[in-house]
Design an enzyme around this catalytic site. Sequence first.
Site, PDB file in Angstrom:
ATOM      1  N   GLU A  68      36.026  41.843  51.209  1.00 37.55           N
ATOM      2  CA  GLU A  68      36.319  41.084  49.926  1.00 37.55           C
ATOM      3  C   GLU A  68      37.648  41.642  49.245  1.00 37.55           C
ATOM      4  OE1 GLU A  68      33.736  40.960  45.620  1.00 37.55           O
ATOM      5  OE2 GLU A  68      33.104  42.434  47.099  1.00 37.55           O
ATOM      6  N   LYS A 137      34.011  33.809  43.539  1.00 36.82           N
ATOM      7  CA  LYS A 137      32.731  34.265  43.076  1.00 36.82           C
ATOM      8  C   LYS A 137      32.102  33.926  42.087  1.00 36.82           C
ATOM      9  CE  LYS A 137      31.002  39.158  43.881  1.00 36.82           C
ATOM     10  NZ  LYS A 137      31.220  40.449  43.823  1.00 36.82           N
ATOM     11  N   CYS A 171      30.162  38.723  48.862  1.00 36.11           N
ATOM     12  CA  CYS A 171      29.200  40.149  48.617  1.00 36.11           C
ATOM     13  C   CYS A 171      27.891  39.965  47.911  1.00 36.11           C
ATOM     14  CB  CYS A 171      30.100  41.099  47.855  1.00 36.11           C
ATOM     15  SG  CYS A 171      29.758  42.872  47.689  1.00 36.11           S
TER      16      CYS A 171
END
Length: 292
Positions: A68, A137, A171
């Site tokens: 990430e 995200k 994540c």
Amino acid sequence: MPRNQKMWALDVPGHDRVRHRSWRDHIMRLACWQAEAQNESVDGYVHRLADAARRARGAGADLLVTPELSLTGYRTHGPDVDHAAHLAAEAAGSAASIAAREGVAILYGCPERTAEGTYNTVRLVDARGEVVAVHRKSHLFGDAEAAVFDRGDGAVVQARIAGVTVGLLICYEVEFPELVRAHSLRGTQLLAVPGALARPWSIVTRTLVRARAFESQLYVSYVNWSGVDGTVSYCGLTRVVTPHGRVQTAPEHSEALLVADIDPAEIVAARRRTPYLADRRPELYQDLVTER
């Protein structure tokens, strides 16, 4: 290598060797760069990305997945996020050039500033250096991340790499089974998940990632940072999990290149053996996704 033998290796040397791959043309070779966190410039991370891509090419990889915010380091998502996003935008061309030079698709992470907001983003560039997928995200972890980034709206983002449908999450998002199942139902064969997982949350890589691959019957690649960055100690434990739940993992405490083969036939076999997707009864679950 025998025809029926998969390759599971750490940091395969010999990046100049010729790739003889006719026996496995239907199989994608994946490289996962578990990078050691270092408080360095974007140029430094780009240089290290280039080295990882060379090693991935030497291992015969079609795709390199990185952690990430791999272009800038995760800690730059703090008060200097706009500056980091500017530097990352300038470095994007370098990442594309690396992919084209090495002939390896690359999934990298960066802060992204747009007219609509600031996002924690991953970009997938193919082996020609063309951007083929972008995911922002959508599920942010904790107040610190939410204070810096806006939430993306994409649920299922995919692209085809070496004949395999690759889906993207970041994540914390893999901790939501709904997202992973949505990918599975829409044809994702390899779910690539760049992460920045810190202690004490190693249960995510040790348990949840394996469960997601097994229950949704697809490959999951979770690629994490290692080492210590300021007060943050990363878990390492980058791993690739097959749809049967078999795991290959990198160590906790060091930089590594984890290499694995992604065989779509394994997905078919897993779904025949344990028909979770075929046995679903979605008519019973419709109201479960909405809080009462």
